[in-house]
Design a protein around this motif. Structure first.
Motif, PDB file in Angstrom:
ATOM      1  N   ALA A   1       4.777  -2.869  -7.231  1.00 30.18           N
ATOM      2  CA  ALA A   1       6.073  -2.938  -7.930  1.00 30.18           C
ATOM      3  C   ALA A   1       7.210  -2.636  -6.956  1.00 30.18           C
ATOM      4  O   ALA A   1       8.256  -3.286  -6.998  1.00 30.18           O
ATOM      5  CB  ALA A   1       6.089  -1.967  -9.099  1.00 30.18           C
ATOM      6  N   GLY A   2       7.005  -1.680  -6.069  1.00 29.36           N
ATOM      7  CA  GLY A   2       8.020  -1.353  -5.072  1.00 29.36           C
ATOM      8  C   GLY A   2       8.247  -2.499  -4.106  1.00 29.36           C
ATOM      9  O   GLY A   2       9.389  -2.819  -3.752  1.00 29.36           O
TER      10      GLY A   2
ATOM     11  N   SER B   1      16.841  -0.842   4.234  1.00 30.33           N
ATOM     12  CA  SER B   1      16.330  -0.271   2.989  1.00 30.33           C
ATOM     13  C   SER B   1      16.101   1.235   3.135  1.00 30.33           C
ATOM     14  O   SER B   1      15.945   1.747   4.239  1.00 30.33           O
ATOM     15  CB  SER B   1      15.002  -0.945   2.611  1.00 30.33           C
ATOM     16  OG  SER B   1      14.003  -0.605   3.553  1.00 30.33           O
ATOM     17  N   ARG B   2      16.076   1.867   2.010  1.00 28.28           N
ATOM     18  CA  ARG B   2      15.748   3.293   1.984  1.00 28.28           C
ATOM     19  C   ARG B   2      14.329   3.517   2.494  1.00 28.28           C
ATOM     20  O   ARG B   2      14.045   4.476   3.196  1.00 28.28           O
ATOM     21  CB  ARG B   2      15.894   3.828   0.560  1.00 28.28           C
ATOM     22  CG  ARG B   2      15.657   5.323   0.450  1.00 28.28           C
ATOM     23  CD  ARG B   2      16.027   5.836  -0.922  1.00 28.28           C
ATOM     24  NE  ARG B   2      15.324   5.133  -1.965  1.00 28.28           N
ATOM     25  CZ  ARG B   2      14.550   5.725  -2.879  1.00 28.28           C
ATOM     26  NH1 ARG B   2      14.420   7.023  -2.884  1.00 28.28           N
ATOM     27  NH2 ARG B   2      13.946   5.006  -3.796  1.00 28.28           N
TER      28      ARG B   2
ATOM     29  N   CYS C   1       7.798  -5.629  -4.726  1.00 30.71           N
ATOM     30  CA  CYS C   1       8.464  -6.713  -5.457  1.00 30.71           C
ATOM     31  C   CYS C   1       9.971  -6.502  -5.581  1.00 30.71           C
ATOM     32  O   CYS C   1      10.712  -7.452  -5.857  1.00 30.71           O
ATOM     33  CB  CYS C   1       7.829  -6.891  -6.831  1.00 30.71           C
ATOM     34  SG  CYS C   1       6.170  -7.622  -6.743  1.00 30.71           S
ATOM     35  N   LYS C   2      10.434  -5.288  -5.364  1.00 35.62           N
ATOM     36  CA  LYS C   2      11.880  -5.018  -5.396  1.00 35.62           C
ATOM     37  C   LYS C   2      12.579  -5.550  -4.146  1.00 35.62           C
ATOM     38  O   LYS C   2      13.809  -5.628  -4.127  1.00 35.62           O
ATOM     39  CB  LYS C   2      12.132  -3.518  -5.541  1.00 35.62           C
ATOM     40  CG  LYS C   2      11.737  -2.985  -6.900  1.00 35.62           C
ATOM     41  CD  LYS C   2      11.972  -1.496  -7.008  1.00 35.62           C
ATOM     42  CE  LYS C   2      11.532  -0.985  -8.370  1.00 35.62           C
ATOM     43  NZ  LYS C   2      11.679   0.485  -8.458  1.00 35.62           N
ATOM     44  N   PHE C   3      11.822  -5.926  -3.133  1.00 32.85           N
ATOM     45  CA  PHE C   3      12.402  -6.499  -1.911  1.00 32.85           C
ATOM     46  C   PHE C   3      12.664  -7.991  -2.137  1.00 32.85           C
ATOM     47  O   PHE C   3      12.135  -8.849  -1.437  1.00 32.85           O
ATOM     48  CB  PHE C   3      11.457  -6.269  -0.724  1.00 32.85           C
ATOM     49  CG  PHE C   3      11.527  -4.885  -0.148  1.00 32.85           C
ATOM     50  CD1 PHE C   3      12.131  -4.663   1.087  1.00 32.85           C
ATOM     51  CD2 PHE C   3      10.989  -3.811  -0.819  1.00 32.85           C
ATOM     52  CE1 PHE C   3      12.202  -3.395   1.628  1.00 32.85           C
ATOM     53  CE2 PHE C   3      11.055  -2.530  -0.294  1.00 32.85           C
ATOM     54  CZ  PHE C   3      11.671  -2.317   0.930  1.00 32.85           C
ATOM     55  N   LYS C   4      13.489  -8.294  -3.126  1.00 30.43           N
ATOM     56  CA  LYS C   4      13.747  -9.674  -3.541  1.00 30.43           C
ATOM     57  C   LYS C   4      14.366 -10.508  -2.419  1.00 30.43           C
ATOM     58  O   LYS C   4      13.991 -11.669  -2.224  1.00 30.43           O
ATOM     59  CB  LYS C   4      14.630  -9.689  -4.777  1.00 30.43           C
ATOM     60  CG  LYS C   4      13.950  -9.081  -5.991  1.00 30.43           C
ATOM     61  CD  LYS C   4      14.802  -9.182  -7.221  1.00 30.43           C
ATOM     62  CE  LYS C   4      14.237  -8.457  -8.408  1.00 30.43           C
ATOM     63  NZ  LYS C   4      12.863  -8.660  -8.706  1.00 30.43           N
TER      64      LYS C   4
ATOM     65  N   PHE D   1       0.838  -1.191   0.000  1.00 28.70           N
ATOM     66  CA  PHE D   1       0.000   0.000   0.000  1.00 28.70           C
ATOM     67  C   PHE D   1       0.878   1.247   0.000  1.00 28.70           C
ATOM     68  O   PHE D   1       0.604   2.220  -0.694  1.00 28.70           O
ATOM     69  CB  PHE D   1      -0.924  -0.013   1.224  1.00 28.70           C
ATOM     70  CG  PHE D   1      -2.073   0.940   1.119  1.00 28.70           C
ATOM     71  CD1 PHE D   1      -3.255   0.547   0.522  1.00 28.70           C
ATOM     72  CD2 PHE D   1      -1.977   2.227   1.624  1.00 28.70           C
ATOM     73  CE1 PHE D   1      -4.324   1.424   0.420  1.00 28.70           C
ATOM     74  CE2 PHE D   1      -3.042   3.113   1.531  1.00 28.70           C
ATOM     75  CZ  PHE D   1      -4.220   2.708   0.915  1.00 28.70           C
ATOM     76  N   ASN D   2       1.965   1.197   0.755  1.00 35.69           N
ATOM     77  CA  ASN D   2       2.871   2.331   0.889  1.00 35.69           C
ATOM     78  C   ASN D   2       3.804   2.478  -0.310  1.00 35.69           C
ATOM     79  O   ASN D   2       4.016   3.585  -0.810  1.00 35.69           O
ATOM     80  CB  ASN D   2       3.672   2.193   2.181  1.00 35.69           C
ATOM     81  CG  ASN D   2       4.598   3.355   2.432  1.00 35.69           C
ATOM     82  OD1 ASN D   2       5.801   3.173   2.470  1.00 35.69           O
ATOM     83  ND2 ASN D   2       4.052   4.542   2.610  1.00 35.69           N
TER      84      ASN D   2
END
Length: 142
Positions: free
Chosen positions: A95-96, A122-123, A98-101, A90-91
């Motif tokens: 797509a964002g 993470s940022r 999914c970047k937390f692979k 939600f935040n």
């Protein structure tokens, strides 16, 4: 008090649509006011609590469907961890998320501490502060 018939209301809606136009994204009207929909002035009127909850319910349903279809482990993890992923999506947007692979890989191994560590490294975590701390704790505790 004078009332308007259903037919009159329908005619008014069509007239307003014709003159106000329809925008599903916010824009500035000719008076420089942030506007959405069919002439909804977000600056002066905003939205009601009921409308905010309606929008939230729609956004949650959309986020749930997207996360469910894009992150395979989602169907297997318990509900508290699902809620963590949904909150993050939600935040960040799906797509964002999914970047937390590395976090997702840790979830697949059921290494919840590592998943939480990846969240915090993470940022995003630096930007949201306490939210990330709370969600990482929930990830570990399940």
């Amino acid at each position: 008090m004078q009332t308007v018939t259903e037919q009159g209301l329908q005619e008014l809606k069509e007239q307003l649509l014709r003159y106000e136009g329809l925008s599903l994204t916010a824009y500035k009207c000719t008076q420089g006011k942030l506007t959405i929909g069919i002439g909804r002035n977000l600056i002066d009127k905003g939205i009601s609590l009921e409308e905010a909850h309606y929008l939230l319910n729609n956004d949650i349903a959309e986020t749930l469907a997207q996360v469910n279809s894009r992150i395979a482990i989602f169907t297997i993890i318990n509900e508290p961890r699902k809620l963590v992923l949904l909150d993050m999506a939600f935040n960040l947007g799906v797509a964002g998320l999914c970047k937390f692979k590395n976090m997702i890989a840790a979830l697949e191994r059921q290494d919840y501490q590592k998943a939480a560590d990846e969240m915090l490294d993470s940022r995003w975590a630096r930007q949201v502060g306490q939210r990330a701390q709370d969600l990482a704790r929930k990830m570990v505790e399940g």
